[in-house]
Design a protein around this motif. Structure first.
Motif, PDB file in Angstrom:
ATOM      1  N   ARG A  33       0.884  -1.168   0.000  1.00 16.97           N
ATOM      2  CA  ARG A  33       0.000   0.000   0.000  1.00 16.97           C
ATOM      3  C   ARG A  33       0.925   1.223   0.000  1.00 16.97           C
ATOM      4  NH1 ARG A  33      -3.410  -1.042   5.265  1.00 16.97           N
ATOM      5  NH2 ARG A  33      -4.975   0.283   4.313  1.00 16.97           N
ATOM      6  N   LEU A  34       0.736   2.113  -0.955  1.00 20.75           N
ATOM      7  CA  LEU A  34       1.769   3.118  -1.218  1.00 20.75           C
ATOM      8  C   LEU A  34       1.350   4.546  -0.866  1.00 20.75           C
ATOM      9  CD1 LEU A  34       2.917   1.815  -4.717  1.00 20.75           C
ATOM     10  CD2 LEU A  34       4.061   1.451  -2.516  1.00 20.75           C
ATOM     11  N   VAL A  35       2.286   5.259  -0.258  1.00 21.61           N
ATOM     12  CA  VAL A  35       2.188   6.713  -0.162  1.00 21.61           C
ATOM     13  C   VAL A  35       3.354   7.247  -0.989  1.00 21.61           C
ATOM     14  CG1 VAL A  35       2.167   8.736   1.331  1.00 21.61           C
ATOM     15  CG2 VAL A  35       1.289   6.553   2.199  1.00 21.61           C
ATOM     16  N   LEU A  36       3.028   7.986  -2.042  1.00 23.79           N
ATOM     17  CA  LEU A  36       4.062   8.457  -2.969  1.00 23.79           C
ATOM     18  C   LEU A  36       4.231   9.974  -2.831  1.00 23.79           C
ATOM     19  CD1 LEU A  36       3.033   6.417  -6.150  1.00 23.79           C
ATOM     20  CD2 LEU A  36       4.633   5.780  -4.319  1.00 23.79           C
ATOM     21  N   HIS A  37       5.469  10.356  -2.567  1.00 25.83           N
ATOM     22  CA  HIS A  37       5.767  11.782  -2.402  1.00 25.83           C
ATOM     23  C   HIS A  37       6.325  12.382  -3.693  1.00 25.83           C
ATOM     24  CE1 HIS A  37       9.253  14.520  -2.042  1.00 25.83           C
ATOM     25  NE2 HIS A  37       8.382  15.272  -1.424  1.00 25.83           N
ATOM     26  N   TYR A  38       6.022  13.664  -3.894  1.00 23.84           N
ATOM     27  CA  TYR A  38       6.634  14.430  -4.987  1.00 23.84           C
ATOM     28  C   TYR A  38       6.831  15.852  -4.501  1.00 23.84           C
ATOM     29  CZ  TYR A  38       2.148  16.711  -5.900  1.00 23.84           C
ATOM     30  OH  TYR A  38       1.001  17.462  -5.774  1.00 23.84           O
ATOM     31  N   ASN A  39       7.559  16.632  -5.306  1.00 25.91           N
ATOM     32  CA  ASN A  39       7.695  18.046  -4.959  1.00 25.91           C
ATOM     33  C   ASN A  39       7.105  18.911  -6.060  1.00 25.91           C
ATOM     34  OD1 ASN A  39       8.416  20.492  -3.840  1.00 25.91           O
ATOM     35  ND2 ASN A  39      10.465  20.453  -4.719  1.00 25.91           N
ATOM     36  N   ARG A  40       7.820  19.044  -7.181  1.00 22.44           N
ATOM     37  CA  ARG A  40       7.328  19.955  -8.227  1.00 22.44           C
ATOM     38  C   ARG A  40       6.646  19.260  -9.382  1.00 22.44           C
ATOM     39  NH1 ARG A  40      12.557  23.780  -8.944  1.00 22.44           N
ATOM     40  NH2 ARG A  40      13.423  21.722  -9.259  1.00 22.44           N
ATOM     41  N   ASN A  41       6.951  17.996  -9.599  1.00 22.94           N
ATOM     42  CA  ASN A  41       6.529  17.317 -10.823  1.00 22.94           C
ATOM     43  C   ASN A  41       5.164  16.615 -10.662  1.00 22.94           C
ATOM     44  OD1 ASN A  41       6.339  15.939 -13.213  1.00 22.94           O
ATOM     45  ND2 ASN A  41       8.340  14.942 -13.060  1.00 22.94           N
ATOM     46  N   GLU A  42       4.124  17.435 -10.774  1.00 16.46           N
ATOM     47  CA  GLU A  42       2.767  16.897 -10.604  1.00 16.46           C
ATOM     48  C   GLU A  42       2.385  15.955 -11.737  1.00 16.46           C
ATOM     49  OE1 GLU A  42       0.101  20.068  -9.634  1.00 16.46           O
ATOM     50  OE2 GLU A  42      -1.598  18.669  -9.576  1.00 16.46           O
ATOM     51  N   ILE A  45       4.090  12.589 -11.008  1.00 16.26           N
ATOM     52  CA  ILE A  45       3.519  11.742  -9.948  1.00 16.26           C
ATOM     53  C   ILE A  45       2.209  11.118 -10.426  1.00 16.26           C
ATOM     54  CG2 ILE A  45       2.174  13.486  -8.652  1.00 16.26           C
ATOM     55  CD1 ILE A  45       4.405  10.810  -7.055  1.00 16.26           C
ATOM     56  N   LYS A  46       1.464  11.876 -11.253  1.00 21.33           N
ATOM     57  CA  LYS A  46       0.219  11.296 -11.785  1.00 21.33           C
ATOM     58  C   LYS A  46       0.548  10.131 -12.726  1.00 21.33           C
ATOM     59  CE  LYS A  46      -2.810  15.247 -11.168  1.00 21.33           C
ATOM     60  NZ  LYS A  46      -3.231  16.543 -11.721  1.00 21.33           N
ATOM     61  N   ALA A  47       1.631  10.273 -13.469  1.00 20.48           N
ATOM     62  CA  ALA A  47       2.047   9.180 -14.371  1.00 20.48           C
ATOM     63  C   ALA A  47       2.471   7.958 -13.554  1.00 20.48           C
ATOM     64  CB  ALA A  47       3.200   9.648 -15.261  1.00 20.48           C
ATOM     65  N   THR A  48       3.145   8.190 -12.417  1.00 22.18           N
ATOM     66  CA  THR A  48       3.533   7.060 -11.563  1.00 22.18           C
ATOM     67  C   THR A  48       2.293   6.356 -11.021  1.00 22.18           C
ATOM     68  OG1 THR A  48       5.530   8.257 -10.923  1.00 22.18           O
ATOM     69  CG2 THR A  48       4.957   6.344  -9.594  1.00 22.18           C
ATOM     70  N   VAL A  49       1.306   7.132 -10.613  1.00 24.13           N
ATOM     71  CA  VAL A  49       0.063   6.532 -10.094  1.00 24.13           C
ATOM     72  C   VAL A  49      -0.604   5.685 -11.187  1.00 24.13           C
ATOM     73  CG1 VAL A  49      -2.277   7.047  -9.271  1.00 24.13           C
ATOM     74  CG2 VAL A  49      -0.315   8.272  -8.312  1.00 24.13           C
ATOM     75  N   GLU A  50      -0.661   6.235 -12.394  1.00 32.50           N
ATOM     76  CA  GLU A  50      -1.254   5.466 -13.511  1.00 32.50           C
ATOM     77  C   GLU A  50      -0.475   4.174 -13.732  1.00 32.50           C
ATOM     78  OE1 GLU A  50      -4.169   5.951 -15.015  1.00 32.50           O
ATOM     79  OE2 GLU A  50      -4.243   7.475 -13.445  1.00 32.50           O
ATOM     80  N   ALA A  51       0.861   4.288 -13.680  1.00 32.69           N
ATOM     81  CA  ALA A  51       1.705   3.108 -13.928  1.00 32.69           C
ATOM     82  C   ALA A  51       1.470   2.033 -12.874  1.00 32.69           C
ATOM     83  CB  ALA A  51       3.183   3.518 -13.947  1.00 32.69           C
ATOM     84  N   VAL A  52       1.386   2.439 -11.597  1.00 35.71           N
ATOM     85  CA  VAL A  52       1.204   1.408 -10.561  1.00 35.71           C
ATOM     86  C   VAL A  52      -0.187   0.777 -10.662  1.00 35.71           C
ATOM     87  CG1 VAL A  52       2.897   2.422  -8.979  1.00 35.71           C
ATOM     88  CG2 VAL A  52       0.495   2.944  -8.644  1.00 35.71           C
ATOM     89  N   LYS A  53      -1.163   1.578 -11.071  1.00 34.74           N
ATOM     90  CA  LYS A  53      -2.520   1.019 -11.230  1.00 34.74           C
ATOM     91  C   LYS A  53      -2.576   0.053 -12.411  1.00 34.74           C
ATOM     92  CE  LYS A  53      -5.331   4.517  -8.988  1.00 34.74           C
ATOM     93  NZ  LYS A  53      -6.110   5.733  -9.164  1.00 34.74           N
ATOM     94  N   ILE A  55      -0.204  -1.871 -13.220  1.00 36.27           N
ATOM     95  CA  ILE A  55       0.472  -3.094 -12.770  1.00 36.27           C
ATOM     96  C   ILE A  55      -0.445  -3.910 -11.856  1.00 36.27           C
ATOM     97  CG2 ILE A  55       2.380  -3.891 -11.264  1.00 36.27           C
ATOM     98  CD1 ILE A  55       3.983  -1.500 -12.564  1.00 36.27           C
ATOM     99  N   ARG A  56      -1.182  -3.205 -10.992  1.00 42.15           N
ATOM    100  CA  ARG A  56      -2.107  -3.899 -10.065  1.00 42.15           C
ATOM    101  C   ARG A  56      -3.299  -2.967  -9.844  1.00 42.15           C
ATOM    102  NH1 ARG A  56      -2.697  -5.016  -4.516  1.00 42.15           N
ATOM    103  NH2 ARG A  56      -1.124  -3.494  -3.975  1.00 42.15           N
ATOM    104  N   SER A  57      -4.406  -3.280 -10.500  1.00 41.84           N
ATOM    105  CA  SER A  57      -5.523  -2.325 -10.542  1.00 41.84           C
ATOM    106  C   SER A  57      -6.080  -2.020  -9.146  1.00 41.84           C
ATOM    107  CB  SER A  57      -6.631  -2.847 -11.463  1.00 41.84           C
ATOM    108  OG  SER A  57      -7.041  -4.119 -11.024  1.00 41.84           O
ATOM    109  N   GLU A  58      -5.981  -2.970  -8.211  1.00 43.46           N
ATOM    110  CA  GLU A  58      -6.576  -2.738  -6.885  1.00 43.46           C
ATOM    111  C   GLU A  58      -5.585  -2.089  -5.908  1.00 43.46           C
ATOM    112  OE1 GLU A  58      -5.177  -7.075  -6.758  1.00 43.46           O
ATOM    113  OE2 GLU A  58      -5.770  -5.548  -8.210  1.00 43.46           O
ATOM    114  N   VAL A  59      -4.415  -1.662  -6.419  1.00 41.26           N
ATOM    115  CA  VAL A  59      -3.394  -1.075  -5.534  1.00 41.26           C
ATOM    116  C   VAL A  59      -3.975   0.124  -4.776  1.00 41.26           C
ATOM    117  CG1 VAL A  59      -2.463   0.501  -7.304  1.00 41.26           C
ATOM    118  CG2 VAL A  59      -0.987  -0.271  -5.438  1.00 41.26           C
ATOM    119  N   GLU A  60      -3.582   0.232  -3.490  1.00 39.84           N
ATOM    120  CA  GLU A  60      -3.950   1.425  -2.726  1.00 39.84           C
ATOM    121  C   GLU A  60      -2.791   2.402  -2.850  1.00 39.84           C
ATOM    122  OE1 GLU A  60      -5.889   0.925   1.249  1.00 39.84           O
ATOM    123  OE2 GLU A  60      -5.524  -1.179   0.787  1.00 39.84           O
TER     124      GLU A  60
END
Ligand code: NAP
Length: 262
Positions: A33-42, A45-53, A55-60
């Motif tokens: 279950r992930l908490v993902l931090h970013y600073n300036r690159n919104e 971070i949205k692309a990372t969220v899409e990528a993890v989803k 890989i596993r659609s039910e990822v938190e």
């Protein structure tokens, strides 16, 4: 699957690109279950969220922003991150800046101090906050600090960066010693050369790639996925008795030293 990672609550700093994004992809696959931090690159971070989803659609997965150069905001940032899943099992201090400046050009030490703030002071504060929470909750914890081979051997332009990473290696060992009694493990990942969005164009330019590949015994750069796999290993129960260690992943670059090719 790696032992004991399923459902683990992990905070990864600097997950908006590069190695942090690779770590997020691998830990999502492992069921964390992930908490993902970013600073300036919104966008990143949205692309990372899409990528993890993907890989596993039910990822938190939740995202959270903080500028680590503003150290007085870190405590609030960490408390927020901790509260998302009512606790964290692991902290990956990955965010960092690569400052390249000659000592003479940074005579007043401004770049030096700014680099130490983000690469060393911020992880120190976050790890300490994480340890306090774990000790209070009487729970174990695992910290992975993303350092660099520059903590072990370095070159011109890197006084600030190398100092920050050598410092991170040293602090990790001290924290491992202090917190071993609480079952809080602190280990270091020391990557060699890993092309990321920031460096992709220059590192993969043919003459540059050839220069590096000749010096790296494995004959190639590392990948962000490989850094993610090593991070998963360091967070997993496979390394339950490992703390205060530096895991170097560099295709043999440091082992080879500066000997000429034969
Ligand atoms: N790539 C390599 O060859 C290599 C080798 C050895 C070690 N490393 C280490 O790997 C880590 C990740 O680097 P990377 O190569 O993947 O580069 P990257 O893609 O540029 O990632 C750097 C990350 O750090 C975050 N960050 C930078 N300044 C920050 C600040 N002031 N406050 C909070 N977060 C900040 C960035 O967030 P935003 O972009 O959202 O602002 C980004 O998510 C670094 O610690 C680096 O030293 C990299």
């Amino acid at each position: 699957m790696m032992m004991g990672l399923k459902d683990k609550r992990i905070l990864i700093t600097g997950a908006s690109s590069g190695i942090g994004a690779g770590m997020a992809r691998v830990l999502a696959r492992e069921g964390c279950r992930l908490v993902l931090h970013y600073n300036r690159n919104e966008v990143g971070i949205k692309a990372t969220v899409e990528a993890v989803k993907s890989i596993r659609s039910e990822v938190e997965v939740e995202i959270i922003r903080c500028d680590f150069s503003e150290l007085d905001t870190l405590s609030e940032f960490f408390n927020q991150a901790w509260s998302i899943y009512e606790g964290l099992d692991g902290l990956v201090n990955n965010a960092g800046v690569v400052s390249k400046v000659t000592a003479r050009k940074d005579a007043a030490g401004e770049a030096f101090m700014q680099t130490l703030k983000i690469n060393l002071h911020a992880p120190y504060l976050l790890s300490t906050a994480f340890a306090e929470k774990c000790i209070t909750a009487k729970q174990p914890g695992a910290i992975v600090n993303n350092s660099s081979i520059h903590g072990q051997a370095t070159c011109e332009w890197f006084s600030a960066y190398a100092a920050s990473k050598a410092g991170l290696d040293a602090v990790s060992k001290v924290q491992a010693v202090e917190w071993g009694q609480y079952q809080i493990r602190v280990n270091v990942l020391a990557p060699g050369v890993v092309p990321v969005e920031r460096t992709d164009t220059i590192l993969n330019e043919p003459s540059m790639a050839q220069k590096w590949h000749e010096r790296i015994p494995a004959g190639r750069y590392g990948t962000t996925e490989e850094m993610g796999e090593a991070t998963a290993y360091l967070l997993s129960d496979a390394t339950a008795w490992m703390t205060g260690s530096v895991l170097t992943l560099d295709g043999g670059l440091i082992a080879r030293g500066n000997y000429p090719n034969r």
